[in-house]
Structures are given as structure tokens and as C-alpha cells.
Design an enzyme around this catalytic site. Structure first.
Site, PDB file in Angstrom:
ATOM      1  CE  LYS A   1      -2.620   1.682   4.517  1.00 25.84           C
ATOM      2  NZ  LYS A   1      -2.656   1.557   4.428  1.00 25.84           N
TER       3      LYS A   1
ATOM      4  CB  SER B   1      -0.805   0.292   1.337  1.00 18.43           C
ATOM      5  OG  SER B   1      -0.036   0.222   2.256  1.00 18.43           O
TER       6      SER B   1
END
Length: 232
Positions: free
Chosen positions: A102, A33
Site C-alpha cells: 500500500k 488495489s
């Protein structure tokens, strides 16, 4: 000599615990990701002191945070299994489970829009040029959320952040959890700041991936959100 060795071992473990608690902690990248910058199984060090004394995550920071609830599958919530790695995890020398990594896109008060006519995310009306670190992954824009490139998030609630993976078409991030069709309320798309462990400081391993991480310059042009006024 054995007493001296034991004392040195205890001191080393105590120092490791202190460093983990106050300064840095080791983690690994569990998925694709955050590609292209952070590759699966990369080992990273997270710096904790950045957010001391009232400091908070800033737009553009890559952060590690605890699962807000329902973001990770059950298997990723489980930490290391054997006694040695469990001990290493406790002192910060081995990655523990239940965390995500993230990039911070929006902070309290920000509004995030996907996307402008060039496929760029907009934060408080300013487009971000993310080509140097983000990947569309086959999507038409840098902010995909099924079913397309047209959505708005925010204003981001106080005490939370809006985060996205750099591999924008392959990340179960805030934009993914924003969807009501996913069975969640909009508030569950935002990550409470008190769940943030710290900012990613360096990619430590493998050695050919070694590099220091810095906040991208394009976030510097994002203005502060315009405060909303309440009529009396």
C-alpha cells in the site's frame, strides 16, 4: 568438479539469504488495489535499507508490510506450495504469502481528512493532488470509504502508519478498516511500523512494466503535525 559446483551453490544460496535479510526481497502484486501503477502479478523488489538506523516510512512511500491481523483472507496467508518455490521464497527469490502493499498516506501524529470540495484527500490540512498515480475507480473522491467521501482519521498513533491502495475504490486498506461497522476498533486501521518490510524500489517483471518507483512530489508540501499539549 562436483565439489566445486556444490561449494558454488552453497555460496550462492548463502549470498541470497544475506541479500534477503539485509538488502532486498522479491514480492508480487496480489490484487488490483494498487492500480494503475502496480498491476496484479507484477513482480517487485523491496528495499530494506531505507528504514535502517532509525529511518521510518515517509508519506508517499509504497511499502510492503506483514498482515497486521485480519487484513488478508486465509488463502492469501499461505505461501508457495511446492518444495522448489518454498526454498526460493526462503532466500528471497520468490514471493512469500502474508504480505500487503500500500501507499503511506499518514505517519505518526498526522490527521487525514476525506475530502475537500474537489474530492482530494487532506493531510494536516493540505490537499494532495494524486491524479498522476491514484485512481478514483468510480468514486466521487480520492479517499472513498463506504458509505461515502466524508471521514477523518487520526491523529495517527505513534509507531504506526495510515496506508491506502492507489485504486481507492477497490482496496481493503486503512480507510476500509477504519469503519467501526466492520467490527474493528479505530486502532486496527493503523499499521505498526515494525511490520513494514521495506519500500518498493522497482517493478522488475514483466519487462514492459519495468520502472523505478519514487515518492510523489505533492507529499513534500504536507506540514508536520502540530503537537498536542496536555494541561496539568
Amino acid at each position: 568438479m562436483w565439489l566445486e559446483s556444490l561449494l558454488l551453490l552453497v555460496l550462492a544460496l548463502g549470498l541470497a539469504v544475506l541479500i534477503k535479510a539485509l538488502l532486498v526481497q522479491a514480492f508480487y502484486i496480489p490484487s488490483e488495489s494498487m492500480e494503475p501503477g502496480l498491476v496484479r502479478n507484477d513482480r517487485i523488489l523491496v528495499q530494506k535499507v531505507s528504514y535502517w538506523f532509525g529511518g521510518t516510512p515517509q508519506r508517499g512511500d509504497v511499502v510492503v508490510f506483514k498482515d497486521p491481523g485480519g487484513w488478508l483472507p486465509e488463502e492469501d496467508l499461505v505461501g508457495p506450495a511446492n518444495p522448489v518455490t518454498k526454498l526460493m521464497a526462503k532466500v528471497g527469490l520468490y514471493p512469500s504469502g502474508g504480505h500487503l502493499v500500500k501507499r503511506v498516506i499518514g505517519v505518526a501524529g498526522d490527521t487525514i481528512h476525506c475530502c475537500d470540495d474537489r474530492g482530494r484527500l487532506e493531510v494536516n490540512g493540505v490537499a494532495l493532488d494524486e491524479k498522476t498515480y491514484a485512481r478514483k475507480g468510480g468514486a466521487a473522491c480520492f479517499g472513498p470509504m463506504v458509505p461515502g467521501c466524508s471521514w477523518t482519521a487520526g491523529p495517527v498513533p505513534a509507531g504506526t502508519i495510515f496506508v491506502m491502495g492507489d485504486n481507492r475504490n477497490d482496496s481493503a486498506d486503512s480507510s476500509y478498516h477504519l469503519r467501526k461497522a466492520n467490527g474493528r476498533t479505530n486502532d486496527e486501521a493503523y499499521v505498526p511500523v515494525d511490520l513494514v518490510v521495506g519500500k518498493v524500489l522497482v517493478v522488475l517483471w514483466p519487462h514492459d512494466h519495468f520502472r523505478w518507483l519514487h515518492r510523489p512530489d505533492d507529499f513534500a508540501g504536507v506540514p508536520d503535525p502540530v503537537p498536542t499539549t496536555t494541561r496539568r
